[in-house]
Enzyme design. Structure first.
Site, PDB file in Angstrom:
ATOM      1  N   LYS A  10       0.883  -1.160  -0.177  1.00 52.93           N
ATOM      2  CA  LYS A  10      -0.254  -0.003   0.053  1.00 52.93           C
ATOM      3  C   LYS A  10       0.686   1.503   0.032  1.00 52.93           C
ATOM      4  O   LYS A  10       2.029   0.928   0.230  1.00 52.93           O
ATOM      5  CB  LYS A  10      -0.942  -0.057   1.178  1.00 52.93           C
ATOM      6  N   TYR A  50     -12.153  -2.787  -4.427  1.00 51.86           N
ATOM      7  CA  TYR A  50     -12.767  -2.620  -2.957  1.00 51.86           C
ATOM      8  C   TYR A  50     -14.330  -2.672  -2.940  1.00 51.86           C
ATOM      9  O   TYR A  50     -14.813  -2.570  -1.764  1.00 51.86           O
ATOM     10  CB  TYR A  50     -12.211  -1.709  -1.925  1.00 51.86           C
ATOM     11  N   PHE A  58     -15.897   2.542   6.694  1.00 52.18           N
ATOM     12  CA  PHE A  58     -14.668   2.862   6.297  1.00 52.18           C
ATOM     13  C   PHE A  58     -14.093   3.071   4.804  1.00 52.18           C
ATOM     14  O   PHE A  58     -13.052   3.176   4.423  1.00 52.18           O
ATOM     15  CB  PHE A  58     -13.292   1.924   6.783  1.00 52.18           C
ATOM     16  N   ARG A  86      -1.325 -14.413   4.626  1.00 51.88           N
ATOM     17  CA  ARG A  86      -2.108 -13.738   5.628  1.00 51.88           C
ATOM     18  C   ARG A  86      -1.028 -13.775   6.928  1.00 51.88           C
ATOM     19  O   ARG A  86      -1.438 -12.905   7.741  1.00 51.88           O
ATOM     20  CB  ARG A  86      -3.497 -14.413   5.582  1.00 51.88           C
ATOM     21  N   THR A  92      -5.300  -7.582  10.500  1.00 51.64           N
ATOM     22  CA  THR A  92      -5.647  -6.150   9.651  1.00 51.64           C
ATOM     23  C   THR A  92      -5.320  -4.945  10.335  1.00 51.64           C
ATOM     24  O   THR A  92      -4.752  -3.909   9.858  1.00 51.64           O
ATOM     25  CB  THR A  92      -7.198  -6.068   9.475  1.00 51.64           C
ATOM     26  N   ARG A 103       2.541  -6.322   9.377  1.00 47.15           N
ATOM     27  CA  ARG A 103       1.591  -5.052   9.839  1.00 47.15           C
ATOM     28  C   ARG A 103       2.187  -4.575  11.321  1.00 47.15           C
ATOM     29  O   ARG A 103       2.031  -3.425  11.744  1.00 47.15           O
ATOM     30  CB  ARG A 103       0.338  -5.284   9.770  1.00 47.15           C
ATOM     31  N   GLU A 127      -9.251 -11.290  -7.705  1.00 45.21           N
ATOM     32  CA  GLU A 127      -8.218 -10.111  -7.540  1.00 45.21           C
ATOM     33  C   GLU A 127      -7.068 -10.013  -8.578  1.00 45.21           C
ATOM     34  O   GLU A 127      -6.540  -9.248  -9.078  1.00 45.21           O
ATOM     35  CB  GLU A 127      -7.830  -9.948  -6.135  1.00 45.21           C
TER      36      GLU A 127
HETATM   37  P1  CMP Z   1      -7.354  -4.755   3.247  1.00 46.31           P
HETATM   38  O1  CMP Z   1      -6.770  -6.235   3.306  1.00 46.31           O
HETATM   39  O2  CMP Z   1      -6.779  -4.041   2.103  1.00 46.31           O
HETATM   40  O3  CMP Z   1      -9.098  -4.831   2.857  1.00 46.31           O
HETATM   41  C1  CMP Z   1      -9.585  -3.681   3.149  1.00 46.31           C
HETATM   42  C2  CMP Z   1      -8.931  -2.693   4.005  1.00 46.31           C
HETATM   43  O4  CMP Z   1     -10.019  -1.791   4.617  1.00 46.31           O
HETATM   44  C3  CMP Z   1      -8.419  -3.430   5.128  1.00 46.31           C
HETATM   45  O5  CMP Z   1      -7.371  -4.016   4.661  1.00 46.31           O
HETATM   46  C4  CMP Z   1      -8.030  -2.264   6.017  1.00 46.31           C
HETATM   47  O6  CMP Z   1      -6.824  -1.520   5.596  1.00 46.31           O
HETATM   48  C5  CMP Z   1      -9.419  -1.188   5.762  1.00 46.31           C
HETATM   49  N1  CMP Z   1     -10.229  -1.136   6.904  1.00 46.31           N
HETATM   50  C6  CMP Z   1     -10.455   0.145   7.496  1.00 46.31           C
HETATM   51  N2  CMP Z   1     -11.319  -0.172   8.601  1.00 46.31           N
HETATM   52  C7  CMP Z   1     -11.557  -1.476   8.519  1.00 46.31           C
HETATM   53  C8  CMP Z   1     -12.381  -2.253   9.453  1.00 46.31           C
HETATM   54  N3  CMP Z   1     -13.076  -1.887  10.389  1.00 46.31           N
HETATM   55  N4  CMP Z   1     -12.196  -3.579   9.363  1.00 46.31           N
HETATM   56  C9  CMP Z   1     -11.500  -4.158   8.175  1.00 46.31           C
HETATM   57  N5  CMP Z   1     -10.854  -3.316   7.303  1.00 46.31           N
HETATM   58  C10 CMP Z   1     -10.813  -1.900   7.609  1.00 46.31           C
END
Ligand code: CMP
Length: 141
Positions: A10, A50, A58, A86, A92, A103, A127
């Protein structure tokens, strides 16, 4: 069995000069990079990629962040690539990610969380096809 998964480094991690560090973690874990492209996503591309999150609170912030700078998009291939990626990424939310994960080590916030990875076989296929044609996947398996 061997799988493929879609990975995105990212804008935060690209800006922080972590591309090589993240690629090293993939390769050390036995994942092969079989396609890669740097791109600055358009709003339309980010919203489409997305799309499953379109109704989530969000979504707007996520899209704004993902178009704030260039990203590195890659396809990873290897044994259990989806789960393995993962595990390497961690939770996340960087605040909840285990020590030693990307992360935890390299990210700050839930949006600026350094990497995206496909979460299942179906989404990985979708994807990958979103970004790459079959002729761009250079499998060595
Ligand atoms: P990603 O794997 O890119 O997929 C969706 C993205 O939304 C996630 O990583 C986060 O960067 C972002 N995001 C922001 N808020 C949330 C949340 N509450 N739950 C999940 N993803 C979130």
């Amino acid at each position: 069995s061997s799988e493929r998964t879609l990975s995105i480094i990212k804008p935060d991690a690209v800006a922080n000069n972590y591309i090589g560090e993240i690629y090293r973690r993939f390769e050390t874990a036995g994942l092969q990079i079989i396609a890669a492209r740097m791109m600055h996503l358009t709003r339309e591309q980010a919203e489409s990629f997305y799309g499953v999150h379109r109704e989530r609170p969000f979504f707007a912030d996520l899209v704004s962040f993902m178009i704030s700078g260039p990203v590195m998009v890659q396809v990873l291939e290897g044994e259990s690539a989806i789960l393995k990626n993962r595990e390497i990424m961690g939770a996340t939310n960087p605040a909840e990610a285990a020590a030693g994960t990307i992360r935890h080590d390299l990210a700050e916030t839930v949006d600026a969380n350094a990497v995206h990875g496909s979460d299942a076989v179906d989404t990985a296929r979708e994807e990958i096809a979103f970004f790459f044609g079959d002729d761009e996947l250079h499998s060595r398996a």
